[in-house]
Scaffold this motif. Structure first.
Motif, PDB file in Angstrom:
ATOM      1  N   HIS A   1     -19.687 -63.260  28.035  1.00  0.00           N
ATOM      2  CA  HIS A   1     -19.824 -62.657  29.354  1.00  0.00           C
ATOM      3  C   HIS A   1     -18.781 -63.222  30.315  1.00  0.00           C
ATOM      4  CE1 HIS A   1     -23.259 -60.671  27.906  1.00  0.00           C
ATOM      5  NE2 HIS A   1     -24.179 -61.597  28.143  1.00  0.00           N
ATOM      6  N   ALA A   2     -18.609 -64.549  30.304  1.00  0.00           N
ATOM      7  CA  ALA A   2     -17.638 -65.169  31.218  1.00  0.00           C
ATOM      8  C   ALA A   2     -16.206 -64.764  30.864  1.00  0.00           C
ATOM      9  CB  ALA A   2     -17.792 -66.691  31.176  1.00  0.00           C
ATOM     10  N   PHE A   3     -15.885 -64.741  29.578  1.00  0.00           N
ATOM     11  CA  PHE A   3     -14.543 -64.330  29.165  1.00  0.00           C
ATOM     12  C   PHE A   3     -14.266 -62.881  29.549  1.00  0.00           C
ATOM     13  CE2 PHE A   3     -14.870 -67.697  25.654  1.00  0.00           C
ATOM     14  CZ  PHE A   3     -14.161 -68.613  26.409  1.00  0.00           C
ATOM     15  N   GLU A   4     -15.267 -62.031  29.426  1.00  0.00           N
ATOM     16  CA  GLU A   4     -15.093 -60.619  29.771  1.00  0.00           C
ATOM     17  C   GLU A   4     -14.844 -60.448  31.265  1.00  0.00           C
ATOM     18  OE1 GLU A   4     -15.452 -56.275  29.051  1.00  0.00           O
ATOM     19  OE2 GLU A   4     -14.643 -58.073  28.097  1.00  0.00           O
ATOM     20  N   ALA A   5     -15.601 -61.153  32.092  1.00  0.00           N
ATOM     21  CA  ALA A   5     -15.401 -61.047  33.539  1.00  0.00           C
ATOM     22  C   ALA A   5     -14.003 -61.510  33.928  1.00  0.00           C
ATOM     23  CB  ALA A   5     -16.467 -61.876  34.266  1.00  0.00           C
ATOM     24  N   GLN A   6     -13.546 -62.592  33.327  1.00  0.00           N
ATOM     25  CA  GLN A   6     -12.191 -63.068  33.610  1.00  0.00           C
ATOM     26  C   GLN A   6     -11.143 -62.064  33.152  1.00  0.00           C
ATOM     27  OE1 GLN A   6     -10.735 -66.172  31.093  1.00  0.00           O
ATOM     28  NE2 GLN A   6      -9.523 -67.129  32.718  1.00  0.00           N
ATOM     29  N   ALA A   7     -11.331 -61.469  31.999  1.00  0.00           N
ATOM     30  CA  ALA A   7     -10.347 -60.527  31.470  1.00  0.00           C
ATOM     31  C   ALA A   7     -10.263 -59.266  32.320  1.00  0.00           C
ATOM     32  CB  ALA A   7     -10.698 -60.169  30.027  1.00  0.00           C
ATOM     33  N   LEU A   8     -11.390 -58.764  32.803  1.00  0.00           N
ATOM     34  CA  LEU A   8     -11.370 -57.554  33.617  1.00  0.00           C
ATOM     35  C   LEU A   8     -10.645 -57.780  34.935  1.00  0.00           C
ATOM     36  CD1 LEU A   8     -14.962 -56.136  33.024  1.00  0.00           C
ATOM     37  CD2 LEU A   8     -12.806 -55.335  32.069  1.00  0.00           C
TER      38      LEU A   8
ATOM     39  N   VAL B   1     -17.038 -70.264  36.407  1.00  0.00           N
ATOM     40  CA  VAL B   1     -18.269 -70.904  35.932  1.00  0.00           C
ATOM     41  C   VAL B   1     -18.879 -71.772  37.022  1.00  0.00           C
ATOM     42  CG1 VAL B   1     -19.183 -72.520  34.247  1.00  0.00           C
ATOM     43  CG2 VAL B   1     -17.535 -70.810  33.532  1.00  0.00           C
ATOM     44  N   LEU B   2     -18.043 -72.492  37.768  1.00  0.00           N
ATOM     45  CA  LEU B   2     -18.562 -73.326  38.848  1.00  0.00           C
ATOM     46  C   LEU B   2     -19.159 -72.471  39.966  1.00  0.00           C
ATOM     47  CD1 LEU B   2     -15.712 -75.993  39.054  1.00  0.00           C
ATOM     48  CD2 LEU B   2     -18.039 -76.362  38.244  1.00  0.00           C
ATOM     49  N   HIS B   3     -18.511 -71.358  40.274  1.00  0.00           N
ATOM     50  CA  HIS B   3     -19.045 -70.481  41.316  1.00  0.00           C
ATOM     51  C   HIS B   3     -20.363 -69.855  40.868  1.00  0.00           C
ATOM     52  CE1 HIS B   3     -19.091 -67.658  44.654  1.00  0.00           C
ATOM     53  NE2 HIS B   3     -19.273 -66.677  43.786  1.00  0.00           N
ATOM     54  N   ASP B   4     -20.471 -69.525  39.594  1.00  0.00           N
ATOM     55  CA  ASP B   4     -21.710 -68.945  39.083  1.00  0.00           C
ATOM     56  C   ASP B   4     -22.861 -69.929  39.194  1.00  0.00           C
ATOM     57  OD1 ASP B   4     -23.212 -66.854  37.557  1.00  0.00           O
ATOM     58  OD2 ASP B   4     -23.263 -68.444  36.047  1.00  0.00           O
TER      59      ASP B   4
ATOM     60  N   ALA C   1     -18.693 -52.231  30.475  1.00  0.00           N
ATOM     61  CA  ALA C   1     -20.055 -52.643  30.101  1.00  0.00           C
ATOM     62  C   ALA C   1     -20.875 -51.464  29.598  1.00  0.00           C
ATOM     63  CB  ALA C   1     -20.741 -53.310  31.296  1.00  0.00           C
ATOM     64  N   LEU C   2     -20.684 -50.289  30.183  1.00  0.00           N
ATOM     65  CA  LEU C   2     -21.411 -49.114  29.714  1.00  0.00           C
ATOM     66  C   LEU C   2     -20.954 -48.710  28.317  1.00  0.00           C
ATOM     67  CD1 LEU C   2     -21.544 -46.932  32.946  1.00  0.00           C
ATOM     68  CD2 LEU C   2     -23.323 -48.401  31.983  1.00  0.00           C
TER      69      LEU C   2
ATOM     70  N   ALA D   1     -19.678 -61.021  40.194  1.00  0.00           N
ATOM     71  CA  ALA D   1     -20.488 -59.806  40.200  1.00  0.00           C
ATOM     72  C   ALA D   1     -20.476 -59.126  38.827  1.00  0.00           C
ATOM     73  CB  ALA D   1     -19.978 -58.851  41.277  1.00  0.00           C
ATOM     74  N   ILE D   2     -19.310 -59.104  38.181  1.00  0.00           N
ATOM     75  CA  ILE D   2     -19.228 -58.533  36.828  1.00  0.00           C
ATOM     76  C   ILE D   2     -20.066 -59.350  35.854  1.00  0.00           C
ATOM     77  CG2 ILE D   2     -17.638 -58.044  34.930  1.00  0.00           C
ATOM     78  CD1 ILE D   2     -15.458 -57.596  37.025  1.00  0.00           C
ATOM     79  N   LEU D   3     -20.025 -60.662  35.998  1.00  0.00           N
ATOM     80  CA  LEU D   3     -20.808 -61.537  35.127  1.00  0.00           C
ATOM     81  C   LEU D   3     -22.304 -61.271  35.281  1.00  0.00           C
ATOM     82  CD1 LEU D   3     -20.707 -63.932  33.148  1.00  0.00           C
ATOM     83  CD2 LEU D   3     -20.734 -65.463  35.130  1.00  0.00           C
ATOM     84  N   ASP D   4     -22.763 -61.141  36.505  1.00  0.00           N
ATOM     85  CA  ASP D   4     -24.180 -60.842  36.727  1.00  0.00           C
ATOM     86  C   ASP D   4     -24.548 -59.459  36.173  1.00  0.00           C
ATOM     87  OD1 ASP D   4     -24.492 -63.258  37.981  1.00  0.00           O
ATOM     88  OD2 ASP D   4     -24.199 -62.463  39.998  1.00  0.00           O
ATOM     89  N   GLU D   5     -23.642 -58.500  36.319  1.00  0.00           N
ATOM     90  CA  GLU D   5     -23.916 -57.152  35.825  1.00  0.00           C
ATOM     91  C   GLU D   5     -24.060 -57.142  34.306  1.00  0.00           C
ATOM     92  OE1 GLU D   5     -24.702 -53.180  36.370  1.00  0.00           O
ATOM     93  OE2 GLU D   5     -24.113 -54.518  37.999  1.00  0.00           O
ATOM     94  N   ARG D   6     -23.184 -57.846  33.614  1.00  0.00           N
ATOM     95  CA  ARG D   6     -23.256 -57.879  32.150  1.00  0.00           C
ATOM     96  C   ARG D   6     -24.541 -58.563  31.686  1.00  0.00           C
ATOM     97  NH1 ARG D   6     -19.312 -56.955  28.562  1.00  0.00           N
ATOM     98  NH2 ARG D   6     -20.134 -58.637  27.254  1.00  0.00           N
ATOM     99  N   ARG D   7     -24.923 -59.623  32.328  1.00  0.00           N
ATOM    100  CA  ARG D   7     -26.158 -60.290  31.945  1.00  0.00           C
ATOM    101  C   ARG D   7     -27.370 -59.386  32.158  1.00  0.00           C
ATOM    102  NH1 ARG D   7     -24.766 -65.997  35.005  1.00  0.00           N
ATOM    103  NH2 ARG D   7     -23.498 -66.936  33.353  1.00  0.00           N
ATOM    104  N   ARG D   8     -27.348 -58.638  33.240  1.00  0.00           N
ATOM    105  CA  ARG D   8     -28.454 -57.728  33.509  1.00  0.00           C
ATOM    106  C   ARG D   8     -28.511 -56.604  32.481  1.00  0.00           C
ATOM    107  NH1 ARG D   8     -29.303 -52.972  36.080  1.00  0.00           N
ATOM    108  NH2 ARG D   8     -27.070 -52.743  36.438  1.00  0.00           N
TER     109      ARG D   8
END
Length: 402
Positions: free
Chosen positions: A56-63, A77-80, A265-266, A97-104
């Motif tokens: 999830h973290a790698f994906e948010a960074q890549a996007l 990661v620190l901000h999360d 994510a979809l 925000a992307i990280l939270d969306e993927r987890r949800r």
């Protein structure tokens, strides 16, 4: 933009040609994704959870990187975890925000995520059968008047708009202190102000709080309806190919101005729904970022879909390698746990480091039900095998296996 939206039409012959042209790439991507997913199913639950969270973290960074932004993984990661060492940038906030969306999305069932009603609610799109409404808003004097909708305001006659511009310019010219050298700038400001007034409702507090610079003719409902049609048409195609076509349609149609990254994510959720990946949400953006292919609307459809299929394979290959690194890090740390007493919490601390991208003393103390002093002592026992410290501080430190 409207011509671009309406031009995304696929006939039966186009779909058949797409299947034949991308059959090899689709088969390779499906095999690699299935292997990684099967490995996660058979892996230790701690390692599997760690790989998913890191993905999830790698994906948010890549996007964020795909849009030209810079998002250091440590800062994300620190901000999360609300332990920032510096003020978060706009890119860090978007990535969070992307990280939270993927987890949800990973916690929900794919059918619930991809239902039209849930997608409309997520994108803020009204139903197509809902009639247009014109609101009656209070003015500053307390009177009630009917306010035209933004699309009605933009429908003003061109001649009337031009006369309004000229009248405003005349008022500006009457100013004794006006400098002729700035006449062009004044004319530009007048036109910009009139355009913004046509797009926004400035007669009410609610309208002033929701000012926008977006084009009212964007038609998100029409774009979203066309994307839903592509999603429905993909049910007759192989799963991996239907997912690539769904993502390509999202990138082409752009159903959402605010959540463009949601399409990745979809698309990963479509893979889960079709049974290709049952144990994880693929990091498609990460695969696209690591590969050489870059999606562009100027490419032909077969080239775009083949490039996205290659990104699926890159994402799975990176996941395999990352799971190997995580397994090795856990094995090295567990060596420090050999010969310990039966009530030692050191092995549980190691598993916490593996399953979570970031660990603080307070988090470890709460999870292991020990005192912060005991956590500090266990950190010293890990010695050189300890994960990397991310904050660079002497107090309020955090560690992670990144």
């Amino acid at each position: 933009m409207a011509m671009k939206t309406m031009s995304y039409d696929l006939s039966f012959a186009d779909r058949q040609a797409l299947v034949s042209d991308c059959a090899a790439a689709a088969e390779i991507a499906a095999i690699v994704l299935a292997r990684f997913d099967e490995r996660l199913l058979r892996a230790d639950p701690v390692l599997a959870e760690g790989a998913r969270q890191r993905g999830h973290a790698f994906e948010a960074q890549a996007l964020i990187g795909l849009t030209g932004g810079v998002c250091p993984l440590e800062d994300l990661v620190l901000h999360d975890a609300s332990t920032d060492v510096r003020a978060p940038t706009r890119e860090i906030t978007r990535a969070a925000a992307i990280l939270d969306e993927r987890r949800r999305l990973a916690r929900r069932e794919p059918a619930d995520v991809l239902s039209p009603s849930a997608l409309r609610l997520r994108l803020g799109i009204e139903t197509l059968d809902e009639p247009d409404r014109t609101e009656r808003v209070p003015t500053w004097s307390g009177a009630v008047k009917k306010t035209a909708a933004p699309w009605e305001q933009r429908g003003l006659d061109d001649d009337d708009e031009g006369r309004g511009d000229e009248e405003d310019l005349d008022l500006e010219d009457e100013d004794d202190h006006a400098d002729p050298a700035f006449a062009d700038i004044d004319a530009l400001l007048v036109r910009t102000r009139k355009k913004l007034d046509a797009w926004n409702d400035l007669s009410s507090d609610a309208g002033r709080r929701n000012l926008t610079l977006r084009d009212p003719a964007y038609d998100p409902a029409g774009r979203f309806a066309r994307w839903l049609a592509i999603l429905e048409e993909g049910k007759g195609l192989p799963a991996i190919l239907a997912t690539a076509l769904t993502l390509d349609a999202w990138l082409w149609l752009e159903p959402s101005e605010r959540s463009g990254e949601l399409g990745f994510a979809l698309a990963a959720t479509v893979l889960r729904q079709r049974g290709v990946t049952m144990a994880h949400l693929p990091a498609i953006g990460l695969g696209l970022r690591r590969g050489r292919f870059r999606w562009s609307p100027h490419q032909v459809l077969s080239a775009r879909v083949a490039g996205l299929l290659g990104a699926f394979g890159e994402a799975a290959a990176f996941g395999q390698a990352d799971l190997d690194r995580l397994t090795l890090a856990r094995a090295v740390m567990l060596r420090r746990c050999e010969g310990r007493r039966g009530n030692s919490k050191l092995a549980e601390l190691v598993d916490l480091f593996v399953s979570a991208p970031l660990v603080t003393v307070q988090l470890a103390a709460a999870r292991l039900e020990v005192s912060p002093q005991a956590v500090e002592a266990m950190l010293k026992e890990l010695g050189g095998s300890l994960p990397r410290e991310l904050t660079g501080r002497k107090r309020y430190r955090a560690w992670g296996t990144l």
